[in-house]
Design an enzyme around this catalytic site. Structure first.
Site, short mmCIF file in Angstrom:
data_model
loop_
_atom_site.label_atom_id
_atom_site.label_comp_id
_atom_site.label_asym_id
_atom_site.label_seq_id
_atom_site.Cartn_x
_atom_site.Cartn_y
_atom_site.Cartn_z
N GLU C 280 0.82 -1.21 0.00
CA GLU C 280 0.00 0.00 0.00
C GLU C 280 0.87 1.27 0.00
O GLU C 280 0.56 2.24 -0.69
CB GLU C 280 -0.93 -0.02 1.22
CG GLU C 280 -2.00 1.05 1.18
CD GLU C 280 -3.16 0.77 2.14
OE1 GLU C 280 -3.23 -0.34 2.70
OE2 GLU C 280 -3.99 1.66 2.31
N GLU C 283 2.32 1.70 -3.39
CA GLU C 283 1.27 2.22 -4.28
C GLU C 283 1.10 3.72 -4.04
O GLU C 283 1.01 4.51 -4.99
CB GLU C 283 -0.04 1.48 -3.94
CG GLU C 283 -1.21 1.78 -4.85
CD GLU C 283 -2.49 1.10 -4.35
OE1 GLU C 283 -2.43 0.28 -3.40
OE2 GLU C 283 -3.56 1.40 -4.92
N CYS C 300 -8.47 -1.70 3.93
CA CYS C 300 -8.35 -2.94 4.71
C CYS C 300 -9.60 -3.26 5.52
O CYS C 300 -9.72 -4.35 6.06
CB CYS C 300 -7.12 -2.91 5.60
SG CYS C 300 -6.87 -1.33 6.39
N SER C 320 -6.94 2.01 -2.44
CA SER C 320 -5.77 1.16 -2.55
C SER C 320 -6.24 -0.20 -3.01
O SER C 320 -7.22 -0.74 -2.48
CB SER C 320 -5.09 1.05 -1.18
OG SER C 320 -4.19 -0.03 -1.21
N LYS C 359 -15.73 -9.38 8.29
CA LYS C 359 -14.68 -10.27 7.74
C LYS C 359 -15.28 -11.59 7.28
O LYS C 359 -14.76 -12.25 6.40
CB LYS C 359 -13.61 -10.51 8.81
CG LYS C 359 -12.73 -9.30 9.10
CD LYS C 359 -11.65 -9.13 8.05
CE LYS C 359 -10.89 -7.82 8.24
NZ LYS C 359 -10.03 -7.50 7.08
N GLU C 367 -14.20 -12.69 -6.68
CA GLU C 367 -13.32 -13.75 -7.16
C GLU C 367 -11.86 -13.53 -6.76
O GLU C 367 -11.06 -14.46 -6.74
CB GLU C 367 -13.46 -13.94 -8.68
CG GLU C 367 -12.92 -12.82 -9.56
CD GLU C 367 -13.82 -11.59 -9.62
OE1 GLU C 367 -14.94 -11.64 -9.04
OE2 GLU C 367 -13.43 -10.58 -10.22
N CYS C 510 -10.59 -1.29 14.62
CA CYS C 510 -10.94 -2.71 14.82
C CYS C 510 -10.97 -3.10 16.28
O CYS C 510 -11.65 -4.06 16.65
CB CYS C 510 -9.92 -3.59 14.10
SG CYS C 510 -9.55 -3.02 12.46
#
Lengths: 595, 135, 582
Positions: C280, C283, C300, C320, C359, C367, C510
């Site tokens: 990340e 990027e 994320c 990202s 999650k 896919e 989280c």
């Protein structure tokens, strides 16, 4: 041409039974005998109220009002009053003796009603602004814009001691001053026209009959509190009122009495109509705010109060229709004039919608302090069909019942609350001996349960639980413990519900248990409905010695529950009978009875 | 219609009062007023039909000095439809239960013969605080 | 802070002026019972249990919705209040199933506790349950309306904190229920599966989908090689289930517990967090230095990506493309780890212990989650589920030894552990981006400017002369303010207001995810966050690019960040999703 005098003889049921017809005939005879039948018309009228003092006679155009007239008095009325022009003083309605007449500005009126809120209803064409203006319409607005400061206005309202007519009776000036004192650029004025009590239509009639008075009052409040925008929150089920409001708003905008720079001043104010979907709870002011904002109409906790944080968190004055309708009069005639009407606790008048087992149902406006007896008997003409008065229900689903013992209580906010009922918005439903108190209570509670928004648990769960208990009682399945349980739940709902709907929903139960415990016990212990209305507790029977076997009942019975040969005594099969009561209605021989 | 000034409103009120006096003294062309209570309650009880009957009946008798107008609820819900009739020289009267037949009788008797119609007269509920200023 | 003087039960006390009566009483160690109030939320005032009396007034008011004011006197407990509260509790119980023994909230249910405290032994009122089927449409959350007490917390969280409006009040009176509008199932609604509703529910009406049985089946299947990973936020919260202080770092015990439960290999999501940062940050540096769509937005958080795909589709180019650490770990497990250890990836059963219910949805979201040629992640268990498993299997968590994760994809840097709290991903990325641009590490790797609990935090970081403008938002409802700024700038053809934006759906990040232990408040959030910062501070390696296992894996397998292999295994794509499916 026109008659010199008109003698109006009350032809209501009450007066008729007291020989009003004989009086009418005697008057006619006497007028012919005295050769004045071309000058005086004797007219038989509809009910005048005052049935307790009937028969009554009114002479026009001098408005002389005679009470307790007997047929033998006819001659004297004609010879003395109509021939010689001398009133028959012994028959006059004695305003000085009666405590029940209306005194305003030192003058007495035999009429029990005094119309402040309804001053223009039934008088002007509500769709013609000119007619409103001619009757001093918008003169109060002129006065506040050009001659008063916001503080002056609030002081005038304070002097008047006007309290909110939506039910709770909060001082109107205090609401206004809260909003006025908040330092915010945007403020709102709201008219609560979400009238929803069963049997109540005071606000609808006011809006339909005098829409401009509401617009004028809201504009005055806008000027006093520094608001430039108002909302009228009205039920979509009131199409005529909405239409007349729209016409009124268009007309007042055209006249420059609403909108930008009202009457050429710097002050601008406009009003928007918001339609409610008929949820009763939206009459609760915080739920109403949520609904105006486009959210689900559920009450919010207070504080903050709407006067400080209302629509979109901006200070908002919310008053109901009737409160608003008083405002222009207070401004024009002065708060002091207004404060002379009514009782120490409550000033001004109150509009009631009189319905139920009453002869003259209708919309009445009386000074605060008028007794229930005056409203029911002098205005309402007493109980229909000469039945026995049982109780009067005030405050709608939030109120309670008041029994015969308290008929002489002067009505104001405090006295009704002390009796376990409440002023409410003004529904007044009269019950007679044929009304089962448990069944009536179930009706009111059912209304509250249906209209509960479901937000707070005491109201949501408590209401339904109470209803189901009542339902069991009306089916003869009640238990003695139910009374205690209902009181327990009722107390919890009163104290722990979030809004007025839930807090007052148990009132009908608590008040009827208090005054009619015996009737509850008859249902619970004896499985009997004394009023004979709870279907599960009654049965229809045919008296053998009265039935002549005419077959009328058997032919009408929808379930073919009645059998019997022609000219033989009939009988009702309790298995098939659905207790619709048709047999009793059609029997000409009083052979059918309920047990 | 245009925006009104204070002066305009004053004029409107004065004209209105003058007109009312004219009606009372019977010196205006439309000196008879028939005011029909057209609240929801009145309309539900058939006030619309009574309204139309009045107009038709007045036409039938070529009475062009009478105006039929509407107003809100008079409060006498038990005898809707209600109508107030103002004829010069007569006390103004509130009639109740004015169906088509009663409307025709009011025109034929009250207006044409200045006789009140039996069994339909009802009492005015209260004094008018605007007209009488407290009395 | 401004304070006011009030009296509670006759005792004078000085409290902050912005307290409500509930908070004021708490300060005097007086608990006023309630079911609908939650410190995360504005008072909804529904349950009617927290009523108190004001001195000299017969009326009762709700403690939760009544602000304190100077001179006020409050009575919190007396016989009348007790009676009223008891009746209200009994009423609530009359509409709530009494199958406590079989309820997921047995032992943690707030209603059960109140019933116990008030000594309720019988049901005086008619029992009336709502007969509404469960909504099991999402992989994450199950609604059980029969148990719902309509306290409104879930709807409030969903609407006010998360800005999602998947849950609404439907119907009225005693037919009121909480559900998506228009009779939709949760899966067809705007729901982002964040699970905050389930974390705030006082009873068992909203629940994470319990998949502990699948875990047990896997560990008991001799064919299966079970690999587990634990998310950063789990280690500072799981201890709470075992009476430890919030924020206690239980990394080693959790590894140990997983092994006792039969897991064959234990990895740490933190390793993959370092990997995420490598990808990340690289990027970001390309976007920043070579020109590319800015700002870059972190991806994320699966609830956030779901939200973005529904509500901010126009931001897809800004996302990202790096997968979440969990999915990277999953991909590496079934490729690199399998290859290294000669295990057929089809026999690997990969389990993640997560603080999050979304999650559970992420592992099959599209896919790209099958990059290893198999389903990269097989199972997600929340912290709450793992706690139950540990208890059910008789493991004394408190006395477990602190074990180590397995290598080669198990070691982590302090930056990786910060993924668990708001601002942490940004801080970790900046540490590495700084190094990528300048070739050296920050002098002070603690990026204080973006730490804290404000819903939106903005800051500027100087990378040797380049001012990088960053923003951090948490609590989904807060994101719109920042993204609207971006949209506005884009509309006006202006420079973007930020270069890098971090978003986490849950308040605090989280550590307060929808799958974490119950009763999360800001106080507990602070402690868990402090735990993660401590874990970072105690780490020898503070930056992802310095993690030796990370360095090795690029050498040994991935080549370099953004390599072709990386793209295949570690990056994903996004797509438009309708807000309402029907």
């Amino acid at each position: 041409m026109a008659y010199r005098n008109y003698v109006l003889v009350c032809g209501g049921v009450g007066c008729e039974s007291n020989k009003a017809d004989q009086i009418y005939q005697n008057l006619l005879t006497a007028s012919v005998a005295n050769n004045i039948s071309d000058e005086v018309q004797i007219v038989k009228t509809g009910c005048f109220g005052f049935c307790e003092q009937g028969p009554v006679i009114k002479v026009l155009p001098d408005e002389t009002f005679y009470v307790n007239v007997a047929p033998s008095d006819a001659e004297e009325i004609i010879t003395e009053h109509l021939v010689k022009g001398r009133e028959v003083t012994r028959l006059l309605y004695d305003t000085s003796q009666s405590t029940r007449n209306v005194k305003i500005d030192g003058l007495d009126y035999y009429q029990k009603q005094f119309r402040v809120v309804l001053r223009n209803c039934g008088v002007i064409d509500p769709e013609n602004i000119d007619e409103y203006i001619v009757r001093d319409g918008y003169a109060a607005l002129e006065k506040v814009i050009f001659k008063m400061t916001p503080d002056d206005i609030i002081r005038e309202i304070k002097t008047s001691e006007l309290r909110g007519r939506g039910g709770a009776g909060f001082p109107t000036w205090l609401k206004w001053s809260f909003t006025k004192d908040v330092n915010e650029a945007q403020k709102y004025i709201v008219c609560n026209a979400d009238e929803g009590d069963p049997g109540a239509y005071m606000d609808r009639s006011t809006l339909e009959g005098d829409p401009h008075s509401i617009l004028e009052a809201m504009t005055i409040a806008g000027f006093a509190c520094g608001a430039d925008k108002g909302f009228i929150y009205i039920r979509a089920e009131y199409p005529l009122a909405i239409n007349r409001l729209k016409i009124a708003m268009d007309q007042s905008r055209e006249y420059g009495l609403l909108g930008e720079n009202i009457l050429g001043s710097d002050f601008s104010f406009d009003i928007e109509i918001r339609l409610g979907a008929g949820a009763f709870v939206c009459g609760e002011e915080t739920a109403l705010l949520a609904s105006i904002e486009g959210e689900r109409g559920m009450p919010r906790p207070r504080p903050p109060f709407p006067a400080v944080k209302g629509v979109w968190d901006k200070p908002t004055v919310i008053n109901n229709v009737e409160t608003w309708a008083n405002v222009p009069v207070i401004i024009l005639k002065g708060g002091e004039w207004f404060s002379k009407i009514g009782t120490a606790d409550s000033k001004g008048t109150k509009v009631f919608a009189l319905t139920g087992r009453i002869r003259n149902s209708g919309l009445v406006e009386v000074p605060m302090g008028t007794t229930l007896r005056e409203i029911i008997y002098d205005i309402g003409g007493g109980i229909a069909d000469n039945k026995e008065f049982k109780a009067v229900q005030t405050g709608g689903p939030s109120g309670g019942v008041i029994t015969k013992d308290f008929l002489d209580t002067p009505i104001d906010y405090g006295s009704l609350t002390a009796l376990g009922s409440m002023m409410g918005s003004g529904g007044m439903i009269i019950m007679d001996e044929d009304d089962c108190i448990v069944d009536v209570t179930k009706f009111y509670l059912g209304f509250s349960v249906e209209e509960s928004c479901g937000k707070c648990s005491p109201c949501r769960i408590g209401g339904r639980t109470l209803y189901n208990i009542l339902d069991r009682i009306t089916k003869g399945e009640g238990e003695l413990a139910d009374l205690r349980k209902m009181q327990e739940i009722g107390e919890a709902m009163k104290k722990a519900s979030l809004c007025g709907l839930g807090q007052t929903a148990p009132n009908p139960i608590l008040s009827t248990i208090k005054y009619f415990e015996k009737e509850y016990l008859a249902h619970i212990k004896d499985g009997r409905c004394p009023a004979g209305t709870c279907k599960d507790l009654i049965s229809y029977h045919i008296l053998a010695d009265k039935c002549i076997g005419c077959t009328a009942c058997a032919r009408k019975c929808p379930t073919a529950a009645i059998s019997g040969e022609r000219r033989q005594v009939h009988r009702i099969d309790p298995e098939l009978c659905i207790k619709c009561g048709v047999c009793m209605e059609v029997c000409k021989f009083d052979a059918v009875f309920v047990r | 219609m245009a925006k009104k000034t204070l002066e305009d409103l004053k004029k409107l009120r004065e004209q209105g009062r003058k007109k009312r006096d004219l009606v009372k003294s019977g010196t205006t062309s439309k000196n008879i007023q028939i005011i029909v209570g057209m609240g929801t309650c009145g309309i539900a009880a058939g006030a619309g039909k009574s309204f139309d009957t009045f107009i038709a009946e007045l036409d039938a008798h070529n009475l062009d000095n009478a105006a039929v107008t509407q107003t809100g609820c008079m409060g006498l819900c038990y005898v809707e439809p209600t109508v107030e009739v103002i004829v010069p020289g007569m006390p103004s009267v509130i009639y109740g239960e004015v169906d088509g037949e009663a409307a025709r009788r009011i025109v034929r008797e009250h207006i044409l013969k200045q006789r009140m119609v039996n069994n339909h007269v009802f009492d005015r509920p209260a004094v008018d605080i605007i007209q009488d200023g407290g009395k | 802070m401004e304070t006011v003087n009030i009296k509670i039960n006759g005792q004078p006390v000085q409290v902050p002026a912005d307290y409500n009566v509930l908070q004021a009483a708490k300060r005097m160690n007086i608990n006023i019972p309630n079911l609908c109030y939650h410190p995360d939320l504005p008072a909804w005032a529904a349950c009617g249990i927290c009523v108190v009396k004001m001195e000299n007034s017969p009326k009762m008011v709700r403690a939760c919705a009544t602000p304190v004011s100077e001179g006020m006197g409050i009575i919190t407990h007396d016989p009348e209040l007790h009676a009223i509260r008891k009746t209200v509790i009994e009423l609530i119980l009359s509409t709530h199933p009494d199958d406590c023994l079989k309820c997921g909230r047995n032992g943690s249910c707030e209603l059960q506790k109140l019933a116990a405290d008030y000594g309720i032994r019988e049901q005086p009122y008619e029992i009336r349950l709502q007969d509404i089927p469960r909504d099991e449409s999402t992989p994450s959350i199950i609604l059980n309306p029969e148990k719902c007490i309509k306290c409104g917390r879930c709807a409030q969280v969903c609407q006010k904190l998360q800005g999602v409006w998947a849950l609404e009040f439907v119907g009225r009176g005693d037919e009121t229920r909480i559900a998506p509008a228009a009779n939709l199932s949760l899966d067809d609604s705007p729901c982002i599966k964040c699970g905050q509703c389930s974390a705030h529910c006082p009873v068992g009406a909203i629940f994470e989908r319990d998949e502990t049985e699948m875990f047990l089946n896997a560990v008991n299947d001799p064919e299966k090689h079970v690999v587990a990973q634990i998310a950063p936020a789990v280690r500072v919260a799981i201890g709470e289930a075992f009476e430890m202080e919030p924020g206690t770092i239980c990394t080693g015990q959790t590894y140990a517990a997983l092994r006792r439960l039969g897991v064959d290999t234990v990895f740490d999501t933190n390793f993959a967090a370092d990997l995420t940062i490598m990808e990340e940050a690289s990027e970001f540096v390309i976007r920043l230095t070579k020109g590319g769509e800015l700002p870059q937005i972190t991806s994320c958080c699966p609830a956030w990506t779901d939200y973005m795909e529904k509500f901010y589709t126009d931001m897809i180019p800004n996302f990202s493309t790096a997968k979440s650490p969990m999915m990277m770990q999953g991909a590496m497990t079934k490729t690199y780890y399998a290859e290294k250890n000669g295990i057929d990836p089809k026999n690997i059963y990969s389990v993640a212990i997560m603080p999050c219910t979304a999650k559970k949805f992420e592992i099959t979201r599209d896919e790209n989650m099958f990059s290893s040629g198999h389903q990269d992640m097989d199972l997600v268990l929340t912290t709450r589920e793992l706690s139950r498993l540990i208890k059910a299997n008789g493991i004394d968590f408190m006395s477990l030894p602190e074990e180590e994760a397995d290598s080669l994809i198990g070691a982590y840097s302090g930056a990786g552990t910060l993924f668990g709290n708001t601002g942490g991903v940004m801080e970790a990325a900046l540490r590495t981006a700084y190094n990528l641009v300048t070739g050296e590490n920050m002098e002070d790797v603690n990026v204080h400017v973006i730490r804290g609990m404000d819903g939106i935090r903005k800051g500027e970081v100087d990378i040797k002369g380049t001012k990088v403008k960053v923003a951090v938002a948490h609590g989904m409802a807060n994101v719109s303010e920042i993204l609207e700024e971006v949209r506005e700038a884009r509309k006006n053809n202006e420079e973007p207001p930020y270069h890098f934006i971090e978003v986490m759906a849950c308040r605090g990040g989280c550590i307060a995810g929808g799958g974490q232990p119950y009763s999360t408040t800001d106080n507990i959030r602070d402690k868990r966050i402090a735990g993660l910062y401590k874990d970072d501070a105690m780490s020898v390696v503070r930056c992802s690019h310095d993690n030796p296992e990370i360095k090795y894996i690029y050498q040994d397998f991935l080549d370099k960040p953004l390599s072709e292999k990386s793209h295949h295994l570690l990056h994903t794509t996004y797509q438009y999703r309708p807000i309402y499916k029907k």
